[in-house]
Design an enzyme around this catalytic site. Structure first.
Site, PDB file in Angstrom:
ATOM      1  N   GLU A 190      -3.015 -76.620  49.595  1.00 31.87           N
ATOM      2  CA  GLU A 190      -2.920 -75.731  50.768  1.00 31.87           C
ATOM      3  C   GLU A 190      -4.299 -75.372  51.314  1.00 31.87           C
ATOM      4  O   GLU A 190      -4.736 -74.216  51.228  1.00 31.87           O
ATOM      5  CB  GLU A 190      -2.200 -74.434  50.388  1.00 31.87           C
ATOM      6  CG  GLU A 190      -0.736 -74.609  50.079  1.00 31.87           C
ATOM      7  CD  GLU A 190      -0.039 -73.299  49.749  1.00 31.87           C
ATOM      8  OE1 GLU A 190      -0.703 -72.379  49.266  1.00 31.87           O
ATOM      9  OE2 GLU A 190       1.174 -73.207  49.971  1.00 31.87           O
ATOM     10  N   GLU A 384       5.641 -78.956  48.245  1.00 34.33           N
ATOM     11  CA  GLU A 384       6.093 -77.703  47.608  1.00 34.33           C
ATOM     12  C   GLU A 384       7.249 -77.114  48.378  1.00 34.33           C
ATOM     13  O   GLU A 384       7.166 -76.959  49.589  1.00 34.33           O
ATOM     14  CB  GLU A 384       4.979 -76.644  47.635  1.00 34.33           C
ATOM     15  CG  GLU A 384       4.119 -76.592  46.435  1.00 34.33           C
ATOM     16  CD  GLU A 384       3.157 -75.417  46.481  1.00 34.33           C
ATOM     17  OE1 GLU A 384       3.567 -74.304  46.878  1.00 34.33           O
ATOM     18  OE2 GLU A 384       1.992 -75.633  46.128  1.00 34.33           O
TER      19      GLU A 384
HETATM   20  C1  BG6 Z   1       1.918 -71.790  47.301  1.00 35.59           C
HETATM   21  C2  BG6 Z   1       0.971 -72.136  46.193  1.00 35.59           C
HETATM   22  O1  BG6 Z   1       1.233 -70.972  48.167  1.00 35.59           O
HETATM   23  O2  BG6 Z   1       3.052 -71.044  47.014  1.00 35.59           O
HETATM   24  C3  BG6 Z   1       1.518 -71.976  44.787  1.00 35.59           C
HETATM   25  O3  BG6 Z   1       0.439 -73.419  46.343  1.00 35.59           O
HETATM   26  C4  BG6 Z   1       2.406 -70.755  44.733  1.00 35.59           C
HETATM   27  O4  BG6 Z   1       0.453 -71.933  43.890  1.00 35.59           O
HETATM   28  C5  BG6 Z   1       3.556 -70.949  45.696  1.00 35.59           C
HETATM   29  O5  BG6 Z   1       2.852 -70.454  43.448  1.00 35.59           O
HETATM   30  C6  BG6 Z   1       4.566 -69.823  45.678  1.00 35.59           C
HETATM   31  O6  BG6 Z   1       3.927 -68.613  45.881  1.00 35.59           O
HETATM   32  P1  BG6 Z   1       4.087 -67.398  44.890  1.00 35.59           P
HETATM   33  O7  BG6 Z   1       3.157 -66.368  45.393  1.00 35.59           O
HETATM   34  O8  BG6 Z   1       5.510 -66.997  44.978  1.00 35.59           O
HETATM   35  O9  BG6 Z   1       3.723 -67.914  43.546  1.00 35.59           O
END
Ligand code: BG6
Length: 482
Positions: A190, A384
């Site tokens: 990201e 993701e």
């Molecule tokens: C993304 C990141 O922003 O979102 C991850 O690349 C992160 O590292 C994921 O875990 C989900 O966000 P969060 O804050 O719920 O863990």
């Protein structure tokens, strides 16, 4: 009507990240990194994430603490003690591709050494070999937020151009040792996070009083863009045939109303928040809209004469993004605010949200896939996606998570639609396939996995693994689509 649906076989995967999963924060000579210094702070209702508070005094305090203490990333999901078991679980799940990251500070504890840490090499040798033997392809995130703390305190993190040299040295070690195993590389997780979350994204420490200096933020990002281009150049030379991507967090902005002002705001927010990084890394140039943004915000960055050519010549082979929820853009000061990945947005009355306020919008994923492909004409990886929720471990060891199954089902349907729209989708990677510490809130309670890890926010628990109902559901889905 003789309508023929377009279909395509894509890769189905799962992901973790070293700082959120591994633990073993000092194992084998690993250096302290930026994530090891983030304390767990009890969640508040105003959607702030603890990274926003990362000042030098918070780091100084963290350095005084020996052991795990209140620093959840030091323990992660205790991956170091469960690696074999976890890889066996992923194999049983049937994922075709595993996305994970390398801890920079495990390979280069300070970050500026000439030679890597041999124990770190052996640590990752074992992981790469096991994943490979288990028959999974590898999607490697070279850095996922964590930067050796020494580089922050002695060089100023990514504000310093020297980090490009150190990062290339680290990348060369990765290519030399594990290039033969890796199918897809991501130089930075990201990359646009540097703008919203400078501590995570570009290892910039927040001034004690007052906001970040935006010139420093964008200077750091520029160094990461150049580093990414140089890593692609080196990677293609050292590992012919390897595929390099870029990745942004995608927010999918909708205008709150049909007012032209709100529409313009949605366009502008998407440009500044996500497209600018894609335009640089995938299309090879700083887009003209950034010029106005820099002028309006008095942002000045220094570029070297060769940078422009480098960015043009070494663009990414594919594009990728994280997608969790959509956002609302408006120029009016109105409406309830809600949280999302890295950004806070106005609440959308047409969508439900998770307990953490992230709005659930499967159609937004189809929209983002279309927009990303239209803009770049490069194959797209959904690197993701997933549903962060509070799960309950029953006394018999079961975890019933129908909400996660429903979320996945709806998003998978939209991927199918996007493929039919003509988007060249490469694959889908479920975030936090094994429960990991949340990057935003440092919690364990916000779980994404199909594998449950028995630990709470304070690090209490057995760290034993349990399969959730979604494990069986995803396994069957992959079997049917593999
Ligand atoms: C993304 C990141 O922003 O979102 C991850 O690349 C992160 O590292 C994921 O875990 C989900 O966000 P969060 O804050 O719920 O863990």
């Amino acid at each position: 009507m003789n309508y023929q649906k377009k279909t395509k076989k894509i890769l189905w995967g799962g992901a973790t990240a070293s700082s959120q999963y591994e633990g073993g924060y000092q194992l084998g000579g690993k250096g302290l990194d930026t994530q090891d210094c983030r304390p767990y702070l009890k969640r508040t209702s105003d959607a702030t994430t603890s990274t926003r508070l990362l000042t030098q005094s918070v780091i100084d305090q963290a350095k005084q603490v020996e052991g795990i203490g209140n620093y959840p990333f030091r323990m992660g999901s205790d991956g170091v003690d469960h690696i074999e078991e976890d890889i066996a679980l992923l194999k049983e799940l049937g994922i075709e591709i595993y996305r994970f990251s390398i801890s920079w500070a495990r390979l280069y504890p300070r970050g500026d050494e000439e030679q890597p840490n041999e124990e770190g090499i052996r640590f990752y040798d074992a992981i790469f070999e096991k994943v490979h033997q288990a028959g999974m392809k590898i999607f490697l995130t070279m850095t996922h937020y964590a930067v050796p703390l020494y580089l922050v305190e002695h060089y100023g993190g990514w504000t310093n151009r020297k980090l490009i040299t150190f990062y290339l040295r680290f990348a060369k070690t990765v290519f030399e040792h594990w290039g033969k195993y890796v199918d897809y590389y991501l130089p930075f997780n990201e990359i646009n996070a540097g703008y919203f979350s400078p501590y995570n994204g570009v290892a910039l420490v927040k001034p004690e009083n007052g906001p970040y200096d935006q010139s420093l933020v964008f200077q750091s990002l520029h160094h990461q863009f150049v580093a990414s281009a140089q890593v692609i150049k080196l990677g293609h030379e050292m590992c012919p045939g390897s595929q390099f991507g870029c990745m942004v967090a995608c927010f999918c902005y909708y205008p709150l109303t049909a007012r032209p002002e709100d529409n313009l705001k949605a366009v502008r927010d998407e440009q500044i928040h996500q497209w600018f990084a894609v335009d640089i890394l995938a299309n090879g140039h700083y887009p003209s809209y950034m010029d106005r943004f820099f002028r309006e915000n008095d942002i000045h960055i220094q570029m070297e004469p060769e940078d422009e050519q480098l960015l043009r010549d070494y663009t990414s082979d594919f594009v990728s993004f994280s997608y969790y929820s959509s956002s609302i853009a408006t120029t009016q000061e109105t409406g309830e605010q809600t949280a999302g990945n890295l950004v806070v947005s106005t609440k959308n009355p047409y969508l439900n949200a998770s307990e953490w306020g992230w709005q659930i919008d499967p159609i937004g994923l189809r929209i983002m896939l279309n927009k990303m492909y239209d803009r770049t004409q490069k194959p797209v990886f959904i690197s993701e996606n997933g549903f962060g929720a509070r799960d309950v471990l029953e006394v018999d060891g079961s975890i019933h998570d129908p909400y996660r199954i429903e979320y996945l089902k709806q998003h998978f349907e939209q991927i199918e639609q996007a493929i039919d729209d003509g988007v060249d989708v490469l694959g889908y990677i479920m975030w936090g396939v094994i429960d990991i510490v949340s990057a935003g809130s440092c919690e364990m309670e916000k779980r994404y996995g199909v594998v449950y890890v028995d630990a709470d926010n304070n690090g209490n628990g057995t760290y034993k693994r349990y399969k959730k109902d979604s494990f069986g559901w995803y396994k069957q889905f992959i079997e049917e689509h593999a």
